[in-house]
Design a protein around this motif. Structure first.
Motif, PDB file in Angstrom:
ATOM      1  N   ARG A 222       0.847  -1.200   0.000  1.00  0.00           N
ATOM      2  CA  ARG A 222       0.000   0.000   0.000  1.00  0.00           C
ATOM      3  C   ARG A 222       0.879   1.245   0.000  1.00  0.00           C
ATOM      4  N   ASN A 223       0.272   2.376  -0.298  1.00  0.00           N
ATOM      5  CA  ASN A 223       1.002   3.640  -0.312  1.00  0.00           C
ATOM      6  C   ASN A 223       1.361   4.074   1.101  1.00  0.00           C
ATOM      7  N   LYS A 224       2.492   4.726   1.208  1.00  0.00           N
ATOM      8  CA  LYS A 224       2.973   5.253   2.482  1.00  0.00           C
ATOM      9  C   LYS A 224       2.095   6.415   2.918  1.00  0.00           C
ATOM     10  N   ARG A 225       1.726   6.429   4.193  1.00  0.00           N
ATOM     11  CA  ARG A 225       0.958   7.547   4.739  1.00  0.00           C
ATOM     12  C   ARG A 225       1.907   8.669   5.137  1.00  0.00           C
ATOM     13  N   LEU A 226       1.360   9.826   5.418  1.00  0.00           N
ATOM     14  CA  LEU A 226       2.128  11.047   5.641  1.00  0.00           C
ATOM     15  C   LEU A 226       3.283  10.897   6.631  1.00  0.00           C
ATOM     16  N   ASN A 227       3.037  10.372   7.810  1.00  0.00           N
ATOM     17  CA  ASN A 227       4.078  10.334   8.841  1.00  0.00           C
ATOM     18  C   ASN A 227       4.838   9.022   8.924  1.00  0.00           C
ATOM     19  N   GLU A 228       4.605   8.114   7.999  1.00  0.00           N
ATOM     20  CA  GLU A 228       5.271   6.818   8.040  1.00  0.00           C
ATOM     21  C   GLU A 228       6.659   6.891   7.415  1.00  0.00           C
TER      22      GLU A 228
ATOM     23  N   LYS B 141      10.966   1.730   9.072  1.00  0.00           N
ATOM     24  CA  LYS B 141      10.649   1.912  10.490  1.00  0.00           C
ATOM     25  C   LYS B 141       9.216   1.467  10.767  1.00  0.00           C
ATOM     26  N   ASP B 142       8.278   1.966  10.004  1.00  0.00           N
ATOM     27  CA  ASP B 142       6.875   1.597  10.183  1.00  0.00           C
ATOM     28  C   ASP B 142       6.538   0.347   9.367  1.00  0.00           C
TER      29      ASP B 142
END
Length: 83
Positions: A43-49, A53-54
């Motif tokens: 899935r696409n990376k979210r803003l603060n990820e 690390k996440d």
């Protein structure tokens, strides 16, 4: 007394939004002998990820290549409705 050290696996599982990430961050911060497993996702990376690390963010083609090579212990396909 001879105490043998053994590794333990802790699985934190619950529905989305229940606080798994918050709990895991707390445990890693408070306990020095805990490491966090980092999952792969297409899935696409979210803003603060942060990649690595996440999650490890890969495209669908790369994910399928890794899956075909039995790189993962398990995989799951999650569906999310968009309204």
């Amino acid at each position: 007394m001879n105490i043998e050290k053994t590794n333990k696996l802790i699985i934190i599982s619950s529905p989305s939004g229940a606080g798994k990430t918050t709990l895991c961050k707390f445990l890693v911060k408070k306990m020095k002998n805990i490491d966090l497993s980092i999952s792969y996702t297409s899935r696409n990376k979210r803003l603060n990820e942060i990649n690595g690390k996440d999650y490890y963010f890969v495209n669908k083609k790369k994910f399928q290549q890794l899956k075909k090579k039995n790189f993962f212990i398990e995989t799951a396909k999650n569906f999310r409705s968009v309204i």
